[in-house]
Design a protein around this motif. Structure first.
Motif, mmCIF file in Angstrom:
data_model
loop_
_atom_site.group_PDB
_atom_site.id
_atom_site.type_symbol
_atom_site.label_atom_id
_atom_site.label_comp_id
_atom_site.label_asym_id
_atom_site.label_seq_id
_atom_site.Cartn_x
_atom_site.Cartn_y
_atom_site.Cartn_z
ATOM 1 N N THR A 238 18.788 66.722 69.858
ATOM 2 C CA THR A 238 18.330 67.670 68.940
ATOM 3 C C THR A 238 19.321 68.803 68.892
ATOM 4 O O THR A 238 20.005 69.119 69.670
ATOM 5 N N PRO A 239 19.193 69.348 67.617
ATOM 6 C CA PRO A 239 19.992 70.550 67.419
ATOM 7 C C PRO A 239 19.756 71.624 68.584
ATOM 8 O O PRO A 239 20.781 72.313 69.047
ATOM 9 N N GLU A 240 18.712 71.915 69.073
ATOM 10 C CA GLU A 240 18.416 72.715 70.205
ATOM 11 C C GLU A 240 18.891 72.348 71.333
ATOM 12 O O GLU A 240 19.683 73.478 72.089
ATOM 13 N N GLN A 241 19.034 71.076 71.692
ATOM 14 C CA GLN A 241 19.366 70.525 72.839
ATOM 15 C C GLN A 241 21.058 70.588 72.831
ATOM 16 O O GLN A 241 21.814 71.161 73.717
ATOM 17 N N ILE A 242 21.426 70.671 71.704
ATOM 18 C CA ILE A 242 23.005 70.838 71.390
ATOM 19 C C ILE A 242 23.469 72.413 71.463
ATOM 20 O O ILE A 242 24.494 72.532 72.374
ATOM 21 N N ASN A 243 22.520 73.064 70.815
ATOM 22 C CA ASN A 243 23.017 74.472 71.143
ATOM 23 C C ASN A 243 22.742 75.048 72.497
ATOM 24 O O ASN A 243 23.640 75.644 72.942
ATOM 25 N N ASP A 244 21.884 74.452 73.529
ATOM 26 C CA ASP A 244 21.655 74.821 74.717
ATOM 27 C C ASP A 244 22.871 74.243 75.695
ATOM 28 O O ASP A 244 23.357 74.971 76.361
ATOM 29 N N GLN A 245 23.514 73.050 75.346
ATOM 30 C CA GLN A 245 24.554 72.523 76.146
ATOM 31 C C GLN A 245 25.649 73.517 75.567
ATOM 32 O O GLN A 245 26.701 73.802 76.577
ATOM 33 N N VAL A 246 26.321 73.793 74.476
ATOM 34 C CA VAL A 246 27.114 74.506 74.033
ATOM 35 C C VAL A 246 27.219 75.765 74.465
ATOM 36 O O VAL A 246 27.899 76.601 75.310
ATOM 37 N N LYS A 247 25.799 76.466 74.659
ATOM 38 C CA LYS A 247 25.705 77.681 75.350
ATOM 39 C C LYS A 247 25.854 77.813 76.676
ATOM 40 O O LYS A 247 26.686 78.685 77.471
#
Length: 165
Positions: A93-102
């Motif tokens: 999900t976009p949230e999971q991607i954001n968490d990974q990038v963070k």
């Protein structure tokens, strides 16, 4: 932004940043530095910048610190691009991607901060420290993928211009 669009954007941005980090606006140095890297880093024998002239010891440390930061940014950019491609296959999900990038950006900020601590030249210490603070801001951003496209790409370009002996 859909998950696939976010992934593609992250991959594109990181590859752009990677390409920018590898390009130098300086003419190639006559001799390699003491710490060779895969990117163009002016040698310690290059003419000093218009700012204060560092001592030979500081110049050697500056070349090593700048090369190490360059390698860290390139390696983490490649990792983010690879993670983005894997995220497509895993349908994150976009949230999971954001968490990974963070998480990737937080790791990079810590690594760059470590290089700032090593720098003996106060100007290089400040420059690299500022890069770490900017990367940390991306890690703390609510939209780190967007931050990659708007702010991250400027960091390697600035370091390429200003981080040299």
């Amino acid at each position: 932004m859909s998950g696939t669009t976010a992934i593609r954007a992250a991959a594109l941005v990181t590859m752009t940043a990677l390409a920018a980090a590898c390009q130098s606006t300086e003419e190639p140095a006559a001799e390699p530095t003491a710490a060779p890297s895969a990117t163009a880093v002016p040698s310690a024998t290059a003419p000093p910048a218009a700012t204060a002239t560092p001592s030979p010891v500081t110049a050697a440390n500056t070349a090593a610190v700048c090369a190490a930061v360059d390698k860290l940014i390139i390696a983490k950019s490649k990792e983010i691009a690879a993670d983005s491609a894997a995220a497509t296959r895993r349908q994150l999900t976009p949230e999971q991607i954001n968490d990974q990038v963070k998480a990737d950006l937080a790791d990079l900020a810590d690594d760059v901060r470590g290089q700032a601590a090593r720098a003996e030249d106060p100007e290089i210490k400040a420059l690299v420290g500022d890069a770490a603070r900017r990367i940390e801001a991306g890690a703390n951003s609510s939209a780190p993928v967007k931050w990659l496209g708007s702010s991250f790409v400027e960091i390697p370009q600035r370091l390429t211009r200003e981080c040299r002996a």
